[in-house]
Design a protein around this motif. Sequence first.
Motif, PDB file in Angstrom:
ATOM      1  N   TYR A 124      29.337  73.142  30.955  1.00  0.00           N
ATOM      2  CA  TYR A 124      29.218  71.825  30.327  1.00  0.00           C
ATOM      3  C   TYR A 124      27.762  71.440  30.091  1.00  0.00           C
ATOM      4  N   ASP A 125      27.520  70.757  28.969  1.00  0.00           N
ATOM      5  CA  ASP A 125      26.177  70.270  28.660  1.00  0.00           C
ATOM      6  C   ASP A 125      25.883  68.948  29.359  1.00  0.00           C
ATOM      7  N   VAL A 126      26.922  68.159  29.590  1.00  0.00           N
ATOM      8  CA  VAL A 126      26.792  66.859  30.267  1.00  0.00           C
ATOM      9  C   VAL A 126      27.832  66.813  31.379  1.00  0.00           C
ATOM     10  N   ILE A 127      27.387  66.478  32.569  1.00  0.00           N
ATOM     11  CA  ILE A 127      28.275  66.332  33.723  1.00  0.00           C
ATOM     12  C   ILE A 127      28.113  64.909  34.240  1.00  0.00           C
ATOM     13  N   VAL A 128      29.232  64.222  34.422  1.00  0.00           N
ATOM     14  CA  VAL A 128      29.203  62.846  34.905  1.00  0.00           C
ATOM     15  C   VAL A 128      29.889  62.801  36.263  1.00  0.00           C
ATOM     16  N   ILE A 129      29.191  62.238  37.245  1.00  0.00           N
ATOM     17  CA  ILE A 129      29.746  62.100  38.592  1.00  0.00           C
ATOM     18  C   ILE A 129      29.634  60.647  39.027  1.00  0.00           C
ATOM     19  N   GLU A 130      30.441  60.268  39.987  1.00  0.00           N
ATOM     20  CA  GLU A 130      30.313  58.935  40.569  1.00  0.00           C
ATOM     21  C   GLU A 130      29.147  58.945  41.543  1.00  0.00           C
ATOM     22  N   ASP A 131      28.377  57.886  41.526  1.00  0.00           N
ATOM     23  CA  ASP A 131      27.230  57.746  42.419  1.00  0.00           C
ATOM     24  C   ASP A 131      27.719  57.208  43.766  1.00  0.00           C
ATOM     25  N   LEU A 132      28.443  58.059  44.484  1.00  0.00           N
ATOM     26  CA  LEU A 132      29.062  57.641  45.740  1.00  0.00           C
ATOM     27  C   LEU A 132      28.035  57.561  46.865  1.00  0.00           C
ATOM     28  N   LYS A 133      28.160  56.553  47.673  1.00  0.00           N
ATOM     29  CA  LYS A 133      27.329  56.390  48.866  1.00  0.00           C
ATOM     30  C   LYS A 133      28.136  56.943  50.032  1.00  0.00           C
ATOM     31  N   THR A 134      27.948  58.230  50.315  1.00  0.00           N
ATOM     32  CA  THR A 134      28.791  58.881  51.312  1.00  0.00           C
ATOM     33  C   THR A 134      28.621  58.296  52.703  1.00  0.00           C
ATOM     34  N   LYS A 135      27.447  57.758  53.009  1.00  0.00           N
ATOM     35  CA  LYS A 135      27.273  57.140  54.336  1.00  0.00           C
ATOM     36  C   LYS A 135      28.203  55.945  54.497  1.00  0.00           C
ATOM     37  N   ASN A 136      28.364  55.167  53.429  1.00  0.00           N
ATOM     38  CA  ASN A 136      29.288  54.034  53.490  1.00  0.00           C
ATOM     39  C   ASN A 136      30.730  54.516  53.599  1.00  0.00           C
ATOM     40  N   LEU A 137      31.074  55.560  52.855  1.00  0.00           N
ATOM     41  CA  LEU A 137      32.439  56.069  52.889  1.00  0.00           C
ATOM     42  C   LEU A 137      32.784  56.665  54.251  1.00  0.00           C
ATOM     43  N   GLN A 138      31.781  57.200  54.940  1.00  0.00           N
ATOM     44  CA  GLN A 138      32.031  57.809  56.243  1.00  0.00           C
ATOM     45  C   GLN A 138      32.424  56.768  57.288  1.00  0.00           C
ATOM     46  N   LYS A 139      32.180  55.497  57.008  1.00  0.00           N
ATOM     47  CA  LYS A 139      32.603  54.437  57.920  1.00  0.00           C
ATOM     48  C   LYS A 139      34.119  54.284  57.920  1.00  0.00           C
ATOM     49  N   ASN A 140      34.767  54.762  56.854  1.00  0.00           N
ATOM     50  CA  ASN A 140      36.224  54.763  56.783  1.00  0.00           C
ATOM     51  C   ASN A 140      36.697  55.982  57.573  1.00  0.00           C
ATOM     52  N   HIS A 141      37.262  55.743  58.742  1.00  0.00           N
ATOM     53  CA  HIS A 141      37.620  56.837  59.641  1.00  0.00           C
ATOM     54  C   HIS A 141      38.683  57.764  59.051  1.00  0.00           C
ATOM     55  N   HIS A 142      39.455  57.283  58.087  1.00  0.00           N
ATOM     56  CA  HIS A 142      40.457  58.127  57.444  1.00  0.00           C
ATOM     57  C   HIS A 142      39.808  59.131  56.496  1.00  0.00           C
ATOM     58  N   LEU A 143      38.630  58.795  55.981  1.00  0.00           N
ATOM     59  CA  LEU A 143      37.955  59.653  55.005  1.00  0.00           C
ATOM     60  C   LEU A 143      36.804  60.455  55.583  1.00  0.00           C
ATOM     61  N   ALA A 144      36.261  60.027  56.700  1.00  0.00           N
ATOM     62  CA  ALA A 144      34.993  60.562  57.210  1.00  0.00           C
ATOM     63  C   ALA A 144      34.967  62.083  57.318  1.00  0.00           C
ATOM     64  N   LYS A 145      35.975  62.678  57.947  1.00  0.00           N
ATOM     65  CA  LYS A 145      35.970  64.130  58.126  1.00  0.00           C
ATOM     66  C   LYS A 145      36.040  64.852  56.778  1.00  0.00           C
ATOM     67  N   SER A 146      36.852  64.364  55.874  1.00  0.00           N
ATOM     68  CA  SER A 146      36.976  64.998  54.557  1.00  0.00           C
ATOM     69  C   SER A 146      35.660  64.936  53.791  1.00  0.00           C
ATOM     70  N   ILE A 147      34.981  63.812  53.890  1.00  0.00           N
ATOM     71  CA  ILE A 147      33.724  63.637  53.173  1.00  0.00           C
ATOM     72  C   ILE A 147      32.664  64.585  53.712  1.00  0.00           C
ATOM     73  N   VAL A 148      32.570  64.682  55.016  1.00  0.00           N
ATOM     74  CA  VAL A 148      31.586  65.571  55.621  1.00  0.00           C
ATOM     75  C   VAL A 148      31.921  67.018  55.276  1.00  0.00           C
ATOM     76  N   ASN A 149      33.210  67.381  55.400  1.00  0.00           N
ATOM     77  CA  ASN A 149      33.621  68.754  55.114  1.00  0.00           C
ATOM     78  C   ASN A 149      33.399  69.130  53.657  1.00  0.00           C
ATOM     79  N   ALA A 150      33.523  68.178  52.775  1.00  0.00           N
ATOM     80  CA  ALA A 150      33.368  68.470  51.353  1.00  0.00           C
ATOM     81  C   ALA A 150      31.918  68.706  50.964  1.00  0.00           C
TER      82      ALA A 150
END
Length: 112
Positions: free
Chosen positions: A28-54
């Motif tokens: 791809y010539d242009v790639i668009v991603i969400e500007d996610l703040k993973t530190k904030n998302l890691q506060k959600n205990h349901h998502l934290a392990k998945s975010i770190v593992n990813a």
Amino acid sequence: SKAKCQAKAANQRRDYLHKLTTHLVKQYDVIVIEDLKTKNLQKNHHLAKSIVNASWRIFRQMLEYKCEWYGKKLIAVDPKNTSRICSKCGYNSGAKPLEIREWTCSKCQTKH
């Protein structure tokens, strides 16, 4: 030993990220991603392990420098409402539960 297994897993993850980001940048010539703040998302205990593992941070860093190397464009967009607003017609379909990963715009039928 446990340390060797962890190191092997980390190397496999990094190798996978290298292959994936190289493929994306070459494809791809242009790639668009969400500007996610993973530190904030890691506060959600349901998502934290998945975010770190990813390894999202490493994935983004690889995309950034590879886009620069190959002369491609990486755009980081504000994640607010990205799962609500249709990128084709602009219709806001409202909030969705976290488990919804794909949806079709009820106005223009574009699949997201």
